[in-house]
Design a protein around this motif. Sequence first.
Motif, PDB file in Angstrom:
ATOM      1  N   MET A 111       9.693   8.173  57.260  1.00  0.00           N
ATOM      2  CA  MET A 111       8.290   7.932  56.948  1.00  0.00           C
ATOM      3  C   MET A 111       7.838   8.926  55.891  1.00  0.00           C
ATOM      4  SD  MET A 111       5.108   7.752  59.558  1.00  0.00           S
ATOM      5  CE  MET A 111       3.582   7.116  58.997  1.00  0.00           C
ATOM      6  N   LYS A 112       6.923   8.482  55.002  1.00  0.00           N
ATOM      7  CA  LYS A 112       6.387   9.335  53.948  1.00  0.00           C
ATOM      8  C   LYS A 112       4.867   9.386  54.044  1.00  0.00           C
ATOM      9  CE  LYS A 112       7.917   7.157  50.332  1.00  0.00           C
ATOM     10  NZ  LYS A 112       8.295   6.799  48.960  1.00  0.00           N
ATOM     11  N   LEU A 113       4.303  10.516  53.607  1.00  0.00           N
ATOM     12  CA  LEU A 113       2.850  10.678  53.481  1.00  0.00           C
ATOM     13  C   LEU A 113       2.555  11.252  52.103  1.00  0.00           C
ATOM     14  CD1 LEU A 113       1.814  12.297  56.901  1.00  0.00           C
ATOM     15  CD2 LEU A 113       1.503   9.922  56.184  1.00  0.00           C
ATOM     16  N   GLN A 114       1.455  10.795  51.502  1.00  0.00           N
ATOM     17  CA  GLN A 114       1.032  11.334  50.213  1.00  0.00           C
ATOM     18  C   GLN A 114      -0.136  12.282  50.439  1.00  0.00           C
ATOM     19  OE1 GLN A 114      -0.964   8.746  47.396  1.00  0.00           O
ATOM     20  NE2 GLN A 114       0.165   9.699  45.721  1.00  0.00           N
ATOM     21  N   PHE A 115       0.059  13.527  50.048  1.00  0.00           N
ATOM     22  CA  PHE A 115      -0.973  14.550  50.168  1.00  0.00           C
ATOM     23  C   PHE A 115      -1.616  14.750  48.798  1.00  0.00           C
ATOM     24  CE2 PHE A 115       1.812  15.331  53.690  1.00  0.00           C
ATOM     25  CZ  PHE A 115       0.996  15.799  54.704  1.00  0.00           C
ATOM     26  N   THR A 116      -2.949  14.797  48.756  1.00  0.00           N
ATOM     27  CA  THR A 116      -3.663  15.076  47.514  1.00  0.00           C
ATOM     28  C   THR A 116      -4.175  16.507  47.588  1.00  0.00           C
ATOM     29  OG1 THR A 116      -4.318  12.773  47.313  1.00  0.00           O
ATOM     30  CG2 THR A 116      -5.550  14.363  46.001  1.00  0.00           C
ATOM     31  N   PHE A 117      -3.705  17.324  46.653  1.00  0.00           N
ATOM     32  CA  PHE A 117      -4.069  18.733  46.600  1.00  0.00           C
ATOM     33  C   PHE A 117      -5.062  18.946  45.466  1.00  0.00           C
ATOM     34  CE2 PHE A 117       0.167  18.537  48.380  1.00  0.00           C
ATOM     35  CZ  PHE A 117       0.124  19.463  49.405  1.00  0.00           C
ATOM     36  N   LYS A 118      -6.011  19.869  45.686  1.00  0.00           N
ATOM     37  CA  LYS A 118      -6.999  20.187  44.665  1.00  0.00           C
ATOM     38  C   LYS A 118      -7.332  21.675  44.757  1.00  0.00           C
ATOM     39  CE  LYS A 118     -11.436  18.641  42.872  1.00  0.00           C
ATOM     40  NZ  LYS A 118     -12.539  17.698  43.023  1.00  0.00           N
ATOM     41  N   VAL A 119      -7.532  22.299  43.604  1.00  0.00           N
ATOM     42  CA  VAL A 119      -7.938  23.700  43.574  1.00  0.00           C
ATOM     43  C   VAL A 119      -9.457  23.736  43.701  1.00  0.00           C
ATOM     44  CG1 VAL A 119      -7.936  25.834  42.242  1.00  0.00           C
ATOM     45  CG2 VAL A 119      -5.981  24.300  42.112  1.00  0.00           C
ATOM     46  N   VAL A 120      -9.949  24.434  44.727  1.00  0.00           N
ATOM     47  CA  VAL A 120     -11.381  24.494  45.013  1.00  0.00           C
ATOM     48  C   VAL A 120     -11.819  25.945  45.188  1.00  0.00           C
ATOM     49  CG1 VAL A 120     -11.456  22.215  46.094  1.00  0.00           C
ATOM     50  CG2 VAL A 120     -11.005  24.219  47.492  1.00  0.00           C
ATOM     51  N   VAL A 121     -13.121  26.129  45.328  1.00  0.00           N
ATOM     52  CA  VAL A 121     -13.702  27.456  45.557  1.00  0.00           C
ATOM     53  C   VAL A 121     -13.371  27.901  46.979  1.00  0.00           C
ATOM     54  CG1 VAL A 121     -15.857  28.752  45.659  1.00  0.00           C
ATOM     55  CG2 VAL A 121     -15.585  26.921  43.998  1.00  0.00           C
ATOM     56  N   SER A 122     -13.014  29.142  47.121  1.00  0.00           N
ATOM     57  CA  SER A 122     -12.732  29.694  48.434  1.00  0.00           C
ATOM     58  C   SER A 122     -14.008  29.756  49.262  1.00  0.00           C
ATOM     59  CB  SER A 122     -12.147  31.098  48.291  1.00  0.00           C
ATOM     60  OG  SER A 122     -12.071  31.733  49.545  1.00  0.00           O
ATOM     61  N   PRO A 123     -13.939  29.428  50.558  1.00  0.00           N
ATOM     62  CA  PRO A 123     -15.139  29.513  51.386  1.00  0.00           C
ATOM     63  C   PRO A 123     -15.572  30.961  51.627  1.00  0.00           C
ATOM     64  CG  PRO A 123     -13.244  28.950  52.722  1.00  0.00           C
ATOM     65  CD  PRO A 123     -12.782  28.945  51.302  1.00  0.00           C
ATOM     66  N   LYS A 124     -14.667  31.905  51.410  1.00  0.00           N
ATOM     67  CA  LYS A 124     -14.981  33.308  51.656  1.00  0.00           C
ATOM     68  C   LYS A 124     -15.508  34.029  50.424  1.00  0.00           C
ATOM     69  CE  LYS A 124     -11.443  33.454  55.205  1.00  0.00           C
ATOM     70  NZ  LYS A 124     -10.108  33.895  55.539  1.00  0.00           N
ATOM     71  N   ASP A 125     -15.037  33.603  49.227  1.00  0.00           N
ATOM     72  CA  ASP A 125     -15.405  34.290  47.993  1.00  0.00           C
ATOM     73  C   ASP A 125     -15.531  33.260  46.867  1.00  0.00           C
ATOM     74  OD1 ASP A 125     -15.795  36.107  45.941  1.00  0.00           O
ATOM     75  OD2 ASP A 125     -13.677  36.618  45.760  1.00  0.00           O
ATOM     76  N   GLU A 126     -16.707  33.175  46.246  1.00  0.00           N
ATOM     77  CA  GLU A 126     -16.965  32.166  45.218  1.00  0.00           C
ATOM     78  C   GLU A 126     -16.119  32.354  43.961  1.00  0.00           C
ATOM     79  OE1 GLU A 126     -21.085  31.911  44.254  1.00  0.00           O
ATOM     80  OE2 GLU A 126     -21.663  31.422  46.296  1.00  0.00           O
ATOM     81  N   LYS A 127     -15.618  33.543  43.740  1.00  0.00           N
ATOM     82  CA  LYS A 127     -14.835  33.807  42.535  1.00  0.00           C
ATOM     83  C   LYS A 127     -13.356  33.507  42.714  1.00  0.00           C
ATOM     84  CE  LYS A 127     -18.005  37.342  40.931  1.00  0.00           C
ATOM     85  NZ  LYS A 127     -18.177  38.742  40.573  1.00  0.00           N
ATOM     86  N   THR A 128     -12.947  33.201  43.920  1.00  0.00           N
ATOM     87  CA  THR A 128     -11.541  32.964  44.217  1.00  0.00           C
ATOM     88  C   THR A 128     -11.266  31.478  44.355  1.00  0.00           C
ATOM     89  OG1 THR A 128     -11.522  35.059  45.422  1.00  0.00           O
ATOM     90  CG2 THR A 128      -9.682  33.579  45.810  1.00  0.00           C
ATOM     91  N   ASN A 129     -10.137  31.052  43.815  1.00  0.00           N
ATOM     92  CA  ASN A 129      -9.689  29.667  43.952  1.00  0.00           C
ATOM     93  C   ASN A 129      -8.678  29.566  45.082  1.00  0.00           C
ATOM     94  OD1 ASN A 129     -11.174  28.932  41.707  1.00  0.00           O
ATOM     95  ND2 ASN A 129      -9.466  29.194  40.308  1.00  0.00           N
ATOM     96  N   VAL A 130      -8.741  28.475  45.832  1.00  0.00           N
ATOM     97  CA  VAL A 130      -7.751  28.214  46.872  1.00  0.00           C
ATOM     98  C   VAL A 130      -7.302  26.757  46.766  1.00  0.00           C
ATOM     99  CG1 VAL A 130      -8.563  29.950  48.513  1.00  0.00           C
ATOM    100  CG2 VAL A 130      -9.519  27.663  48.577  1.00  0.00           C
ATOM    101  N   LEU A 131      -6.161  26.487  47.329  1.00  0.00           N
ATOM    102  CA  LEU A 131      -5.609  25.139  47.345  1.00  0.00           C
ATOM    103  C   LEU A 131      -6.104  24.419  48.589  1.00  0.00           C
ATOM    104  CD1 LEU A 131      -3.638  23.558  45.573  1.00  0.00           C
ATOM    105  CD2 LEU A 131      -1.807  24.302  47.062  1.00  0.00           C
ATOM    106  N   ALA A 132      -6.593  23.189  48.403  1.00  0.00           N
ATOM    107  CA  ALA A 132      -7.097  22.392  49.528  1.00  0.00           C
ATOM    108  C   ALA A 132      -6.429  21.028  49.511  1.00  0.00           C
ATOM    109  CB  ALA A 132      -8.602  22.232  49.428  1.00  0.00           C
TER     110      ALA A 132
END
Length: 161
Positions: free
Chosen positions: A1-22
């Motif tokens: 079985m396969k699943l397709q994950f969509t990843f996006k770089v977003v603002v960190s919930p802890k720090d607005e200046k940091t990017n995190v992967l979601a």
Amino acid sequence: MKLQFTFKVVVSPKDEKTNVLAITSIMTEDGKKYVLPEDAMYASAHKELQKVTKMKASLKRRHDKISAWFILTDDLEETYIDGAGNLEFEDRILQEMDNEKNDGIENPSLARILNPSLARILEKLVEASQKKEGKNLKYIADKLIVEKFNSKTSNAHQWIN
């Protein structure tokens, strides 16, 4: 079985200046899309997927987005599929995305919070206000540009006034 994950770089919930992967969505082979709960969408919560370093290397800037298919290993299947075949994460069944309602809405968390038609109206309002700002700047620039000196006024001092 396969699943397709969509990843996006977003603002960190802890720090607005940091990017995190979601992970914004998970799609099954039959085309059904599922969204993760807000607190579980950040890649740091997905220990099994953190082993795949290709995603971090592919996404550099905020709002970059990529989708990738993953063949489910035993560990991944245990994490994302329950015994009945439902998509789950951390013992919570994932909510199926209604594709008709979310068409055209770029921000999935906005679509979850607002009525989809209201979200579209809000996006159009933002676009319209950005266009107005562009027109205002053009109008101001036209007023600041000085006309060429011509023979209508023979005195340069009169022309400047």
